[in-house]
Design an enzyme around this catalytic site. Structure first.
Site: not given
Ligand code: 13P
Length: 339
Positions: A176, A218
């Site tokens: 991510e 992600k």
């Molecule tokens: P949000 O969808 O609220 O951005 O959270 C996703 C997430 O896991 C952030 O690390």
């Protein structure tokens, strides 16, 4: 290797995505403040119990990302540990393993995510506790003269080291790199910085021998910043995001599950649906790994009241269903009205 590929593909199975419920204790406390609920071990457990106990969520949610505390907690009804409870429902338990984004030395306004020390041992324990996938979030901030290449490279390097350690123990890494939507930058700025970030991330993943077929990406969507005076339309966001991803994400990656990052729940669903409805032949699945956009309505409906659990679960199931439909481009506004 085959297990990794199978888990990654299960995560992005048709019409399914991830519930990110891995808020750290300080973040969960912040969310609870918005509904005037005291954040305690018990209240956090009760809240997660409401979410995970939602009947039918397993039709739209393939995996749940947990925080360390929740991974060790259990159902209110009969004390079944959550990893076991979720697995029995056909939902994969996942775990947030990073230790948060900290100030990057010598780089004002930029952060690097920590948590590599001892990670191999922590992952071994998480695997024993039933985790099938993990998450590590890096944040990239757009501002005056930032992001720096140093920040992007430091974060990409850590993401790749984390991903390689995950795969070593059979855990699928959710990679991510989040380019934040805070500020007033344009959708074009977001495109440029996200493209560079993802390009460096994949270069690092390649260098460190990460099996791309066994990861989930992600990312943020390509979107106008929250305070940008000109807000891009749903179609513009969908087109720009797909264009950017097609440039830099190898076809070997099975799935891309977006974060919501501060978008409203409705808009996050519309964006995902529009991408899957573009009529473009994509090499990977596009789905969701939403935190706030899946939980906002349920959190409000719950408000810490045991008598409201059922109403909150309905709100959560509704959003999960809408996003599940959006993951195959089959969402429409009537679904909102019918709830
Ligand atoms: P949000 O969808 O609220 O951005 O959270 C996703 C997430 O896991 C952030 O690390």
């Amino acid at each position: 290797m085959e297990d990794l590929i199978q888990i990654a593909n299960t995560i992005v199975a048709d019409g399914k995505g991830i519930l990110a419920a891995d808020e750290s204790t300080p973040t969960c406390t912040k969310r609870f403040e918005s509904i005037s609920v005291e954040s305690t071990k018990e209240s956090r457990n009760a809240y997660r119990d409401m979410l995970f106990g939602t009947e039918g969520m397993e039709n739209h949610i393939s995996g749940v990302i947990l925080f360390d505390e929740t991974l060790r907690q259990s159902t209110v009804a009969d004390g079944t540990l959550y990893p076991e409870y979720l697995s029995a429902k056909g939902v994969l338990p996942g775990i947030k393993v990073d230790k948060g984004a900290k100030a990057l030395a010598g780089h004002d306004g930029e952060k690097v995510t920590e948590g590599l020390d001892g990670l191999r041992e922590r992952l071994a324990e998480y695997s024993d506790l039933g985790s099938k996938f993990a998450k590590w979030r890096a944040v990239i901030t757009i501002g005056e003269d930032i992001p720096s290449r140093t920040c992007i490279e430091a974060n990409a390097h850590a993401l790749a080291r984390y991903a390689a350690l995950c795969q070593e123990v059979g855990i699928v890494p959710i990679v991510e790199p989040e380019v934040l939507m805070d500020g007033d930058h344009t959708i074009d700025d977001c495109f440029v910085e996200t493209e560079e970030t993802l390009q460096v991330v994949f270069e690092e993943l390649f260098k460190q021998g990460v099996l791309l077929e066994g990861i989930i990406l992600k990312p943020n969507m390509i979107i106008s910043a929250l305070d940008c005076p000109e807000q891009a339309s749903v179609e513009e966001v969908a087109e720009a995001t797909v264009e950017c991803l097609l440039r830099v994400v190898p076809a070997a990656v099975p799935g891309i599950c977006f974060l919501s990052g501060g978008q409203s729940d409705l808009v996050a669903t519309q964006h995902l649906n529009a991408m899957n409805d573009l009529g473009v032949d994509l090499p990977w699945r596009l789905s969701f790994s939403y935190g706030r956009a899946l939980q906002a309505a349920a959190l409000k409906a719950w408000s810490g009241d045991a008598a409201k659990v059922s109403a909150a679960q309905q709100a959560f199931l509704h959003r999960a269903k809408c996003n599940g439909a959006a993951a195959t481009g089959k969402y429409n506004e009537e679904m909102e009205a019918s709830s």
